[in-house]
Design a protein around this motif. Sequence first.
Motif, PDB file in Angstrom:
ATOM      1  N   MET A 138      -1.837  -0.761  -3.530  1.00  7.42           N
ATOM      2  CA  MET A 138      -3.100  -0.097  -3.220  1.00  7.42           C
ATOM      3  C   MET A 138      -2.796   1.357  -2.863  1.00  7.42           C
ATOM      4  N   SER A 139      -3.760   2.255  -3.061  1.00  5.60           N
ATOM      5  CA  SER A 139      -3.492   3.677  -2.787  1.00  5.60           C
ATOM      6  C   SER A 139      -4.527   4.270  -1.830  1.00  5.60           C
ATOM      7  N   TYR A 140      -4.014   5.002  -0.848  1.00  6.89           N
ATOM      8  CA  TYR A 140      -4.861   5.611   0.186  1.00  6.89           C
ATOM      9  C   TYR A 140      -4.414   7.042   0.444  1.00  6.89           C
ATOM     10  N   LYS A 157      -0.284   2.568  -9.202  1.00  3.65           N
ATOM     11  CA  LYS A 157      -0.591   1.570 -10.234  1.00  3.65           C
ATOM     12  C   LYS A 157       0.690   0.977 -10.818  1.00  3.65           C
ATOM     13  N   ARG A 181     -14.329   5.065  -0.118  1.00  4.11           N
ATOM     14  CA  ARG A 181     -14.374   4.412   1.196  1.00  4.11           C
ATOM     15  C   ARG A 181     -13.679   5.301   2.211  1.00  4.11           C
ATOM     16  N   GLN A 204      -6.873  -6.208   5.165  1.00  6.08           N
ATOM     17  CA  GLN A 204      -6.903  -6.219   3.694  1.00  6.08           C
ATOM     18  C   GLN A 204      -5.475  -6.211   3.143  1.00  6.08           C
ATOM     19  N   TRP A 205      -4.625  -5.378   3.760  1.00  9.05           N
ATOM     20  CA  TRP A 205      -3.236  -5.296   3.293  1.00  9.05           C
ATOM     21  C   TRP A 205      -2.502  -6.617   3.520  1.00  9.05           C
ATOM     22  N   ALA A 237      -7.884   5.759  -4.844  1.00 11.34           N
ATOM     23  CA  ALA A 237      -8.571   4.555  -5.333  1.00 11.34           C
ATOM     24  C   ALA A 237      -9.135   3.652  -4.254  1.00 11.34           C
ATOM     25  N   ASP A 238      -8.375   3.395  -3.220  1.00 11.01           N
ATOM     26  CA  ASP A 238      -8.780   2.352  -2.278  1.00 11.01           C
ATOM     27  C   ASP A 238      -9.317   2.869  -0.946  1.00 11.01           C
ATOM     28  N   GLY A 239      -9.238   4.150  -0.704  1.00 10.89           N
ATOM     29  CA  GLY A 239      -9.843   4.647   0.520  1.00 10.89           C
ATOM     30  C   GLY A 239      -9.168   5.881   1.098  1.00 10.89           C
ATOM     31  N   ALA A 260       0.841  -1.208   0.000  1.00 16.63           N
ATOM     32  CA  ALA A 260       0.000   0.000   0.000  1.00 16.63           C
ATOM     33  C   ALA A 260       0.868   1.247   0.000  1.00 16.63           C
TER      34      ALA A 260
END
Length: 469
Positions: free
Chosen positions: A131-133, A126, A234, A462-463, A206-208, A111
């Motif tokens: 994942m990106s927060y 990407k 989210r 999740q991570w 993208a992810d929250g 992440a």
Amino acid sequence: MAKTTHIAVISSPGFSHLVPIVEFTKRLISHHPNFHVSCIIPSLGSPPESSKSYLETLPSYINPIFLPPINREDVPKKAYPGVLIQLTVNLSLPSIHEALKSLTSKAPLIALIADSFAIQALDFAKEFNSMSYLYHPCGATVLSLMLHMPKLDEQVSIEYSDLKEPIKLPGCVPLMGSDLPAPTQDRSSEGYKQFLERCKRVSLAADGILINTFLEMESGPIRALQEEWNGKIRVYPVGPITQIGSIIEANDNECLKWLENQPPSSVVYVSFGSGGTLTQHQIDELALGLELSGVRFLWVLRAPSDSVGAAYLEAGNKDPLQFLPSGFLERTKQQGLVVPSWAPQVQVLAHSSVGGFLSHCGWNSVLESMQEGVPIIAWPLFAEQRMNAVMLADGLRVALRVKFNEDGIVEKEEIAKVVKSLMEGEEGDAMRKRMRDLKDSAADAIKDGGSSTQTLIKVASQWENMGGI
């Protein structure tokens, strides 16, 4: 043997931006010890000593990476602080990319988490299959404004401060245009353009979005965000996250010794944060207002923000007490204590003799005050502080707002009135009770099984499920 999960966090420049995101990573690792965090830190010129000494205290599983500093000659000299921060991050993007490339060559990066000013760096997620927060260090009310700002910009053609009707964001306390963040007060400014650009990018995290607030404090804005975006964005309330769990011991501090000799809940603590300064005229009014109130006070004083203060700093002076009105210290020696530049704020707010906090309403100070159950006199100066003040005064009803005159000054009579109201009036007693209830809710939120702890565990799981090495 347990797998290690690697994540990277990207701060924006400056101590007050670095601390919230690092404290978040410490909270994360306290629940998930198999995480390893690389903290990427841009800076304008050499990193401040405060940042270096803070980072020296970090545990081994948080690895700070200082990027090559941006040359001060490459940014405008007198730009608004937010503009300087944003330009520093923008100019650091190639270095951020190189740092991420180096990290991912050694281990997969699960992440990527960026501070609000560093949100552009999430474009790299990407490429590195991460994942990106967004880590949003302020409250849900400010986040709601940021998500609605692009639409507001299209709908409103005048300056926001000229709007006659309040702006009503879903689930939030109504806001006047003049209470929106400082960069929005001049729509032709570079600061506004950059702020609007950041707002447009927020919905692309993208992810929250991880928010430094908790459900019991901002249930209206949090629920409205979750419902309105219906899972497209989210939001994860994981606060309150402050330095309370990792403060430097300051038991020999002069102001703490002074507080020991004051009656319970009798002292108003006065501080405008690490970046808050007043003009010489306003310092005079504040001094005389505190004196006029007759209430005990502990005041952290910095040099004034006008030309008088600039000359003082250039001359290398270290004693801002010289800017107090003549005879003030002598007249108030039984009533108060003025300390230059710094006090151990968390310990001061936790002291039984402190009954109120005259504050600029920076989010860190708001959360620290809440965690100690101390009601607030709201005196916002810049950034999103006016929004925080509205939420505290009109929404949660744990603060009194000062009134500024037409010249932007809070006069001594007004200061004396609000200080007495908070410290001696029935209204202040009611606020103290509501703030103590919030203190209990804040403590519950970050306990095992609390709302914020469960949220953080959900994200971290999740991570972990994405794999580690």
